[in-house]
Design an enzyme around this catalytic site. Structure first.
Site: not given
Lengths: 174, 172
Positions: A59-60
Site C-alpha cells: 500500500s506504499c
C-alpha cells in the site's frame, strides 16, 4: 498465514539483522555494516514492531511507515522503549529504505531473513504466486511486546491495507 | 560460485525480467508503481549495456558502480548504445526505490532478475545464503548487440574494474 500466537504468549527467540543508523549514512556514500539483534535484547522492554511485506511496496510506504515516524513521540510517551519495522528484505535494502523515509535513529529497520521469525508466529505469507519476484515475506502486522509477552497483535486481513497494524490502532492499545 | 558460461560471440538465452517503468509521479515517493515484464526479445537489433550488482544499496556501494554509468550516459549514447540497464536479484519494488534514490530516472532501467535465474544460465549467479542473502547475481557488465555478447566483464574481487563504466566504454 494464520497467527499461531495470542495476546499473553511469550514470543519465540528471534535474531534479526540490521544496519545501525549513523549520521554518515545520510550522505549515501557509506552503506553500513549489518549486525545481529536478538529478541533477547527486548527482555524487560516495551517494543512496538510493525511488519510490511516489502520495502517500497504498495500500500506504499506512504501509508504504513510514515504515520509511525510522525507518532514516535506519542508511542514513547506511552512507554514504548523501541519502535521497529520488520520485513524479509535484506538489511542493506532496509537501511536504504529507512533513510529514504527519514527514520534516523527513531525507528529501527530490522531484517527477518526469509521471514523466519515471523513464520514462527504464523505471520508469513507466500507471494510467489503473484509472479512479480516476491517470495516468502512477512505479512502486514503490528505487535506490541512487553517483556517479550504479546500485549497486542494486529494482523491485516488484507495485506494491502493498513488498519489494525497502523499506528493509531497500536496507540489505542498501549 | 558457478563457472562463467557466457563468452563473447554467444547469443544470450531468452530471459524475462520485471521492473517498474519510471514516471515523474514516482519521484515524490507517494506512489510505488506497478511491475511489468521485460523480455530480452525486445533487445533484438539493439545495443544494450547491462550492469549487474549483487544487491541494491550494498557495498562496494552505490557510490562506486552505478553513478559513473549515469554520469557518462551521453558518452554511452554517442557510442550507439540503445539501452543501459542495471540488474539485480532484488524485487522490482526495491529496484525502483533504489533507482529513484540514485536518480536513474528514464536513463537507466532497473531490472529485477528474480532469484538471479537468468544470470545463473550465464554462470553469473552466486550463492550468498550463508549470509542470508540467497541467490544473487555477480557483479558484472555485458554488452549485448542484437542479442549477441560483445563484451563480458566479471569482477572476481570486491572492486569495480572490468564491470565499470570506463571498462565498458573502452570496449564499445
Amino acid at each position: 498465514m494464520a497467527p499461531t500466537v495470542n495476546v499473553g504468549d511469550a514470543v519465540p527467540e528471534g535474531t534479526f539483522v540490521y544496519v545501525p543508523f549513523t549520521p554518515e549514512l545520510e550522505e549515501h556514500s557509506a552503506c553500513g555494516i549489518p549486525t545481529k539483534l536478538s529478541t533477547d535484547a527486548w527482555k524487560g522492554k516495551k517494543v512496538v514492531l510493525f511488519a510490511v511485506p516489502g520495502a517500497f511496496t504498495p500500500s506504499c510506504h506512504a501509508n504504513h511507515a510514515p504515520p509511525y515516524l510522525a507518532k514516535v513521540p506519542e508511542l514513547k510517551a506511552k512507554g514504548a522503549d523501541v519502535v521497529a519495522v520488520v520485513s524479509a528484505n535484506d538489511p542493506f535494502v532496509l537501511s536504504g529504505w529507512s533513510r529514504i523515509l527519514g527514520f534516523g535513529d527513531k525507528i529501527l529497520a530490522l531484517s527477518d531473513p526469509d521471514a523466519k521469525w515471523s513464520s514462527a508466529l504464523g505471520l508469513d505469507v507466500d507471494l510467489s504466486g503473484l509472479g512479480i519476484g516476491l517470495g516468502k515475506r512477512t505479512t502486514r502486522y503490528a505487535i506490541v511486546l512487553d517483556d517479550l509477552k504479546i500485549k497486542y497483535l494486529g494482523v491485516e486481513p488484507d495485506p494491502t491495507q493498513v488498519t489494525v497494524s497502523g499506528v493509531d490502532a497500536v496507540l489505542a492499545a498501549l | 560460485m558457478s563457472d562463467i558460461k557466457i563468452k563473447v560471440g554467444d547469443t544470450i538465452p531468452q530471459g524475462t525480467f520485471t521492473y517498474i517503468p519510471w514516471t515523474p509521479e514516482l519521484e515524490d515517493h507517494s506512489a510505488c508503481g506497478i511491475p511489468v515484464k521485460l523480455s530480452t526479445d525486445e533487445w533484438k537489433g539493439k545495443k544494450v549495456v547491462l550492469v549487474s550488482v549483487p544487491g541494491a544499496f550494498t557495498p562496494t556501494c552505490h557510490a562506486n558502480h552505478l553513478p559513473p554509468f549515469l554520469k557518462k550516459y551521453d558518452e554511452f549514447k554517442a557510442k550507439g548504445v540503445d539501452v543501459i540497464a542495471v540488474l539485480a536479484a532484488n524485487d522490482a519494488f526495491v529496484l525502483s526505490g533504489w533507482a529513484r534514490f540514485l536518480g536513474l530516472q528514464d536513463k537507466i532501467l532497473a531490472l529485477s532478475d528474480p532469484n538471479a535465474k537468468w544470470s545463473a544460465q550465464l554462470g553469473l549467479s552466486q550463492d550468498l545464503s550463508a549470509v542470508d542473502f540467497g541467490t544473487r547475481t555477480k557483479r558484472y557488465a555485458l554488452v549485448i548487440d542484437d542479442l549477441k555478447v560483445t563484451y563480458v566483464g566479471v569482477e572476481t574481487e570486491r572492486v569495480v574494474s572490468v564491470s565499470g563504466a570506463d571498462a565498458v566504454l573502452a570496449a564499445l
